[in-house]
Design a protein around this motif. Structure first.
Motif, PDB file in Angstrom:
ATOM      1  N   VAL A  60      60.536  30.104  43.783  1.00 56.23           N
ATOM      2  CA  VAL A  60      59.981  30.425  42.459  1.00 56.23           C
ATOM      3  C   VAL A  60      58.470  30.613  42.624  1.00 56.23           C
ATOM      4  N   VAL A  61      58.007  31.794  42.247  1.00 57.68           N
ATOM      5  CA  VAL A  61      56.607  32.167  42.488  1.00 57.68           C
ATOM      6  C   VAL A  61      55.932  32.477  41.147  1.00 57.68           C
ATOM      7  N   GLY A  62      54.767  31.900  40.931  1.00 59.31           N
ATOM      8  CA  GLY A  62      54.013  32.180  39.710  1.00 59.31           C
ATOM      9  C   GLY A  62      53.392  33.568  39.772  1.00 59.31           C
ATOM     10  N   ALA A  63      53.606  34.353  38.720  1.00 57.53           N
ATOM     11  CA  ALA A  63      52.984  35.683  38.650  1.00 57.53           C
ATOM     12  C   ALA A  63      52.156  35.734  37.375  1.00 57.53           C
ATOM     13  N   GLY A  64      50.878  35.418  37.510  1.00 52.71           N
ATOM     14  CA  GLY A  64      50.018  35.344  36.330  1.00 52.71           C
ATOM     15  C   GLY A  64      49.804  33.914  35.885  1.00 52.71           C
ATOM     16  N   SER A  65      50.489  33.000  36.524  1.00 51.55           N
ATOM     17  CA  SER A  65      50.307  31.580  36.201  1.00 51.55           C
ATOM     18  C   SER A  65      50.272  30.785  37.506  1.00 51.55           C
ATOM     19  N   PRO A  66      49.317  29.878  37.665  1.00 46.51           N
ATOM     20  CA  PRO A  66      49.257  29.107  38.908  1.00 46.51           C
ATOM     21  C   PRO A  66      50.370  28.073  39.014  1.00 46.51           C
ATOM     22  N   ILE A  67      50.978  27.743  37.866  1.00 48.68           N
ATOM     23  CA  ILE A  67      52.077  26.774  37.898  1.00 48.68           C
ATOM     24  C   ILE A  67      53.309  27.377  37.233  1.00 48.68           C
ATOM     25  N   VAL A  68      54.482  26.890  37.659  1.00 42.89           N
ATOM     26  CA  VAL A  68      55.718  27.392  37.054  1.00 42.89           C
ATOM     27  C   VAL A  68      56.404  26.320  36.212  1.00 42.89           C
ATOM     28  N   ALA A  69      56.177  25.064  36.579  1.00 39.35           N
ATOM     29  CA  ALA A  69      56.726  23.943  35.808  1.00 39.35           C
ATOM     30  C   ALA A  69      55.772  22.768  35.966  1.00 39.35           C
ATOM     31  N   SER A  70      55.720  21.920  34.941  1.00 37.06           N
ATOM     32  CA  SER A  70      54.689  20.874  34.967  1.00 37.06           C
ATOM     33  C   SER A  70      54.927  19.835  36.061  1.00 37.06           C
ATOM     34  N   GLU A  71      56.206  19.630  36.447  1.00 37.20           N
ATOM     35  CA  GLU A  71      56.479  18.574  37.434  1.00 37.20           C
ATOM     36  C   GLU A  71      57.071  19.103  38.742  1.00 37.20           C
ATOM     37  N   VAL A  72      57.244  20.400  38.847  1.00 28.57           N
ATOM     38  CA  VAL A  72      57.805  20.970  40.076  1.00 28.57           C
ATOM     39  C   VAL A  72      56.834  22.029  40.587  1.00 28.57           C
ATOM     40  N   GLU A  73      56.459  21.886  41.844  1.00 27.47           N
ATOM     41  CA  GLU A  73      55.445  22.795  42.380  1.00 27.47           C
ATOM     42  C   GLU A  73      56.027  24.183  42.662  1.00 27.47           C
ATOM     43  N   ALA A  74      55.222  25.192  42.404  1.00 24.17           N
ATOM     44  CA  ALA A  74      55.650  26.569  42.711  1.00 24.17           C
ATOM     45  C   ALA A  74      55.662  26.765  44.224  1.00 24.17           C
ATOM     46  N   ASP A  75      56.570  27.647  44.707  1.00 21.48           N
ATOM     47  CA  ASP A  75      56.574  27.959  46.147  1.00 21.48           C
ATOM     48  C   ASP A  75      55.346  28.764  46.512  1.00 21.48           C
ATOM     49  N   ALA A  76      54.829  29.495  45.554  1.00 22.34           N
ATOM     50  CA  ALA A  76      53.585  30.256  45.738  1.00 22.34           C
ATOM     51  C   ALA A  76      53.153  30.727  44.352  1.00 22.34           C
ATOM     52  N   ALA A  77      51.920  31.202  44.243  1.00 23.23           N
ATOM     53  CA  ALA A  77      51.473  31.716  42.947  1.00 23.23           C
ATOM     54  C   ALA A  77      50.292  32.649  43.118  1.00 23.23           C
ATOM     55  N   ALA A  78      50.296  33.718  42.325  1.00 24.43           N
ATOM     56  CA  ALA A  78      49.145  34.621  42.268  1.00 24.43           C
ATOM     57  C   ALA A  78      48.724  34.686  40.809  1.00 24.43           C
ATOM     58  N   SER A  79      47.490  34.366  40.547  1.00 30.15           N
ATOM     59  CA  SER A  79      47.051  34.318  39.143  1.00 30.15           C
ATOM     60  C   SER A  79      45.537  34.290  39.077  1.00 30.15           C
ATOM     61  N   SER A  80      45.051  34.312  37.872  1.00 30.88           N
ATOM     62  CA  SER A  80      43.653  33.955  37.640  1.00 30.88           C
ATOM     63  C   SER A  80      43.713  32.626  36.915  1.00 30.88           C
ATOM     64  N   SER A  81      42.797  31.723  37.232  1.00 29.06           N
ATOM     65  CA  SER A  81      42.816  30.431  36.552  1.00 29.06           C
ATOM     66  C   SER A  81      42.392  30.631  35.101  1.00 29.06           C
ATOM     67  N   HIS A  82      43.208  30.118  34.191  1.00 28.10           N
ATOM     68  CA  HIS A  82      42.865  30.256  32.772  1.00 28.10           C
ATOM     69  C   HIS A  82      41.596  29.492  32.442  1.00 28.10           C
ATOM     70  N   CYS A  83      41.417  28.367  33.123  1.00 28.19           N
ATOM     71  CA  CYS A  83      40.202  27.581  32.881  1.00 28.19           C
ATOM     72  C   CYS A  83      38.970  28.383  33.338  1.00 28.19           C
ATOM     73  N   ASN A  84      39.111  29.071  34.485  1.00 29.47           N
ATOM     74  CA  ASN A  84      37.975  29.890  34.956  1.00 29.47           C
ATOM     75  C   ASN A  84      37.667  31.030  33.988  1.00 29.47           C
ATOM     76  N   ILE A  85      38.709  31.553  33.365  1.00 27.20           N
ATOM     77  CA  ILE A  85      38.475  32.598  32.351  1.00 27.20           C
ATOM     78  C   ILE A  85      37.621  32.014  31.223  1.00 27.20           C
ATOM     79  N   GLY A  86      37.963  30.775  30.829  1.00 26.68           N
ATOM     80  CA  GLY A  86      37.170  30.092  29.796  1.00 26.68           C
ATOM     81  C   GLY A  86      35.721  29.922  30.234  1.00 26.68           C
ATOM     82  N   HIS A  87      35.528  29.539  31.510  1.00 28.79           N
ATOM     83  CA  HIS A  87      34.150  29.380  32.025  1.00 28.79           C
ATOM     84  C   HIS A  87      33.407  30.718  31.989  1.00 28.79           C
ATOM     85  N   GLU A  88      34.102  31.781  32.424  1.00 18.93           N
ATOM     86  CA  GLU A  88      33.467  33.111  32.445  1.00 18.93           C
ATOM     87  C   GLU A  88      33.135  33.582  31.023  1.00 18.93           C
ATOM     88  N   LEU A  89      34.047  33.284  30.090  1.00 23.31           N
ATOM     89  CA  LEU A  89      33.774  33.656  28.694  1.00 23.31           C
ATOM     90  C   LEU A  89      32.552  32.891  28.174  1.00 23.31           C
TER      91      LEU A  89
END
Lengths: 327, 334
Positions: free
Chosen positions: A119-148
C-alpha cells in the motif's frame, strides 16, 4: 391496448435485459496486464486530476493496468474503505491511495498487508494512522501550511487580518495545513479574524468568501485551503473589485488558479506537483512489485511558490494534466 | 375437426395466459430477485473474482450499514413519510458513540448510540405529527440540525481512540460470516417480525394505506408515526455502529450518501412511496441490488461517472416497473 398489455407482461424480462445490457455496455475489456488499484476520496478537480494523470501515464509506460476507485467526496470515508476492500479482493499488485481520513483505514490496510499487497501513499505521506505505508510520494501538508505562512508574511509585511476558507469539515489535510499555518503566524502581527469550513465546491467557496468580504470589509487577505477554495476567494475579490487590495493566497495551481493570477486576483500560490507525485508513486510500486530496493521509502515532492512574477517561467508539466485529459 | 382446433387454440391461449397472469400478479415480488440473480450471473461471467467467498464477504460488509438504515427507512416510508435525516443520524451517532466508548467503555457507547438515534427519531416524529410539518421538510431540517451538532461535538475532526474490542468487530466473523452481516440480518429479522406480526406493524400499514380510515378505526395515528420514526432512528444508529466500527473512529461526516441510497433501496425493494405497501424482505433485495451492482461495476473497472448513470438508470427502471405493475393490477381489477 394489446400492445400495452404485452409490454406489461414482459416487464420483468425487459428489466432483466436492460440490467444485463447496462452491465455489459458498461464493462471494459479485461486485460492480462498486472493491475494497480487506486483508491481516492475524490477524482475530480485540479488536485486529483493531475495526480491520476501522473499515475495513469506512468503505469502505462511501465506496462500496468490501473483500476481507479472514487469515493465521491471526503465525506464518504466509509465508501472509500469499502472500495479499498474491493481492490484487495481483486488481488491487485499494489494499492495507491490518498485516504480521506487515515484513522479509518487501519483495518483494511492490515487486510491488504495480510494479502501481501503493498500500500503506497499517493499524495499522502500516510495511509493509515496505525499502519505504516510501504512507500509514499507526497508533499507534506504541514509544509504547505509553512509555505503559505511565508507567503502571508511576504504579502503583508506590516501585518494585517486574514479570513480563512479552511477546507472541508473533517479533512485531515486541510486541518494539517491550517494548523502549521497558524503555528507560524502565532505571536506575529497577522491576525485571523474569521475561519470557516465548507464543502469542497467552487460555488460554495465563492459565497463563503463573499460573506467574509461583507462581514469584514477591511480584511487584508483571504486564505484558501486549496485552489477550489482559493479560486472561489479570488472570484469573490474580483466581483467586489478588490483585486490587489485584498490579497488571496492558497495551495495548488490549477488552470483556473493560473487564470485568476493572470487577472491579478490571486497573489500567492503554493503549487504542489501532483503529476510528479503520481508518477513517483507508480515508480515506487514498480520497484516494490519487482523486489527492487527503494531509494527512499518516503519521497517528499518539492513545493513551488508561485506569484505573478514567476508564473510564466516555472515548469507546469508536473503541476497540471494535459488539457482535456480525464480519469 | 373445427371444434377440436378451437379447443386446442383455447388451451394454448390458456396455457400462455397462466404465466402472464402469474407475472402480473407476482411480477413485482419476484422481479427484483430475478434481476439480482441475473446480475450475479452477468458479473460472474465478466469478472474472475466476483464469484468468490472473499468478494461476497466484502459485498456483505459494505451492504450491512445500508441495509440497517434502509430497514429503518422502510418504517417511515410505509407511513407515507420519508426520513432524510438518516445520514446525519449516522454521523451524530458515530461521534456520540466514539466519544462515549473512548471515555466510558463499549457498553456505555452502544447504549448512548442507540439512545441518540432513537432521540433524533423521536424529535422527527414529534415535529411531523404535533407541529404538522411535512416529513420531507421536517427531516430535511433535522438533517441540517443534526449534522451541525455532529460537527460541533467533534470540532469537525475525527474522534479517534475507539476501543479495539469494538472496532475489531467489523472485521470479525461468526461461522465464516462477517459480524456486520450478522447484525444486519438480525435487524432484518426484527423489522420483519414487527411489521408482519406486531400490532405496530399492522397499524403502520393501515396508516400508510389510508390515514383517515385508520384514524376512524381508532388508531392513534400520531403515536404510531412517532414510533415509526423512532424505529428509523434506531436502525440508523445500528447502521452507524457498523460503519463506526469499520472506520475505527467517530466521523462527523459519515453516512452522507445514505439518505438517497436508503430511499433508493426501499423503492427498488417495492415499497410504495405513497405508503402502506411493500415488505422489508423486498428492501433487503433492494439493498443487495445496489450493493452488488456497485461491487460488480467496480470489479469490471467501470468509471465512477458511468456507475452513477447506471445506478440512476436502474432506479428509474425500477420505479417504472412499479408503475407498470400497479397499472396491470388495477386494470385486472377493473
Amino acid at each position: 391496448m394489446q400492445r400495452q398489455s404485452r409490454i406489461r407482461s414482459n416487464a420483468p424480462l425487459i428489466a432483466l435485459a436492460a440490467v444485463a445490457g447496462l452491465a455489459l455496455f458498461a464493462a471494459s475489456p479485461v486485460s492480462a496486464a498486472e493491475k494497480i488499484g487506486v483508491s481516492m476520496p475524490n477524482i475530480k478537480g485540479p488536485w486529483f486530476t493531475p495526480v491520476l494523470y501522473g499515475i495513469s501515464d506512468e503505469a502505462k509506460k511501465l506496462g500496468y493496468d490501473v483500476t481507479i476507485q472514487d469515493a465521491g467526496g471526503y465525506a464518504n470515508v466509509d465508501k472509500q474503505v469499502s472500495q479499498f476492500s474491493n481492490l484487495v479482493v481483486q488481488k491487485v499488485v499494489a494499492i495507491l491511495m490518498d485516504p480521506a481520513n487515515p484513522a479509518s483505514f487501519n483495518g483494511v490496510v492490515r487486510e491488504a498487508k495480510a494479502e501481501k499487497i503493498p500500500v503506497v501513499g499517493a499524495g499522502s505521506p500516510i495511509v493509515a494512522s496505525e499502519v505504516e505505508a510501504d512507500a509514499a510520494a507526497s508533499s507534506s501538508h504541514c509544509n504547505i501550511g509553512h509555505e503559505l505562512a511565508k507567503g502571508a508574511k511576504k504579502l503583508l509585511p506590516n501585518g494585517g487580518t486574514i479570513a480563512v476558507l479552511a477546507g472541508p469539515p473533517g479533512a485531515f489535510w486541510a486541518s494539517d495545513r491550517l494548523r502549521c499555518f497558524k503555528d507560524d503566524l502565532a505571536g506575529g502581527n497577522i491576525k485571523i479574524v474569521a475561519e470557516q469550513t465548507s464543502e469542497q465546491d467552487p460555488a460554495v467557496a465563492l459565497s463563503l468568501a463573499n460573506d467574509f468580504l461583507q462581514r469584514f470589509p477591511k480584511v487584508d487577505m483571504l486564505y484558501g485551503a486549496d485552489d477550489t477554495y482559493g479560486v472561489g476567494a479570488a472570484r469573490a475579490v474580483q466581483g467586489a473589485q478588490k483585486c490587489g487590495k485584498v490579497k488571496v493566497l492558497f495551495a495548488v495551481l490549477g488552470e483556473a488558479a493560473e487564470e485568476m493570477m493572470r487577472a491579478g486576483c490571486a497573489d500567492y500560490v503554493v503549487a504542489q506537483q501532483p503529476v510528479v507525485i503520481g508518477r513517483t508513486a507508480v515508480q515506487m510500486v514498480d520497484a516494490l512489485v519487482k523486489g527492487k530496493p527503494l531509494a527512499a521509502k518516503k519521497v517528499e515532492v518539492p513545493l513551488v511558490p508561485v506569484t505573478k512574477a514567476n508564473l510564466d517561467s516555472i515548469n507546469k508539466t508536473g503541476m497540471q494534466a494535459p488539457k482535456g485529459w480525464t480519469p | 375437426m373445427v371444434m377440436s382446433e378451437k379447443a386446442d387454440a383455447a388451451g394454448r391461449e390458456q396455457s400462455r395466459a397462466k404465466p402472464v397472469a402469474f407475472l402480473q400478479r407476482y411480477g413485482r415480488e419476484i422481479g427484483l430477485p430475478i434481476i439480482v440473480a441475473a446480475m450475479v450471473g452477468v458479473f460472474s461471467l465478466n469478472s474472475d473474482v466476483f464469484l468468490s467467498a472473499p468478494n461476497f464477504r466484502n459485498i456483505g460488509v459494505s451492504a450491512a450499514a445500508l441495509a440497517a438504515v434502509s430497514f429503518g427507512q422502510t418504517f417511515a416510508i410505509l407511513t407515507a413519510g420519508l426520513d432524510l435525516s438518516v445520514g446525519s443520524i449516522v454521523a451524530l451517532v458515530s461521534i456520540v458513540g466514539a466519544l462515549t466508548m473512548r471515555d466510558f467503555g463499549v457498553g456505555a457507547g452502544l447504549a448512548a448510540s442507540l439512545a441518540a438515534g432513537a432521540a433524533v427519531g423521536l424529535v422527527n416524529g414529534v415535529v411531523i405529527t404535533r407541529f404538522k410539518v411535512f416529513p420531507f421538510i421536517a427531516t430535511l431540517a433535522m438533517m441540517s440540525i443534526v449534522s451541525g451538532l455532529a460537527l460541533s461535538l467533534s470540532g469537525g475532526v475525527a474522534v479517534t481512540g475507539v476501543p479495539e474490542t469494538f472496532s475489531n468487530l467489523a472485521y470479525a466473523r461468526t461461522f465464516g460470516i462477517p459480524v456486520p452481516v450478522v447484525v444486519a440480518v438480525a435487524v432484518l429479522a426484527i423489522c420483519f417480525i414487527v411489521l408482519r406480526y406486531a400490532r405496530l406493524g399492522r397499524r403502520i400499514y393501515a396508516i400508510g394505506g389510508n390515514e383517515e380510515a385508520a384514524r376512524l378505526s381508532g388508531i392513534s395515528v400520531g403515536t404510531v408515526k412517532i414510533a415509526a420514526y423512532v424505529m428509523s432512528g434506531l436502525c440508523a444508529a445500528v447502521g452507524s455502529l457498523i460503519l463506526t466500527a469499520r472506520v475505527a473512529s467517530g466521523q462527523p461526516a459519515l453516512g452522507a450518501t445514505l439518505p438517497l441510497e436508503s430511499v433508493a433501496a426501499v423503492v427498488l425493494g417495492g415499497v410504495s412511496l405513497f405508503g402502506g405497501r411493500g415488505s422489508v424482505i423486498g428492501v433487503a433485495f433492494g439493498v443487495l441490488f445496489i450493493s452488488i451492482l456497485s461491487n460488480g461495476l467496480n470489479l469490471l473497472n467501470v468509471p465512477s461517472y458511468t456507475q452513477m448513470m447506471v445506478v440512476g438508470g436502474a432506479l428509474i427502471l425500477a420505479v417504472s416497473l412499479d408503475q407498470i405493475f400497479i397499472g396491470a393490477r388495477a386494470g385486472k381489477r377493473s
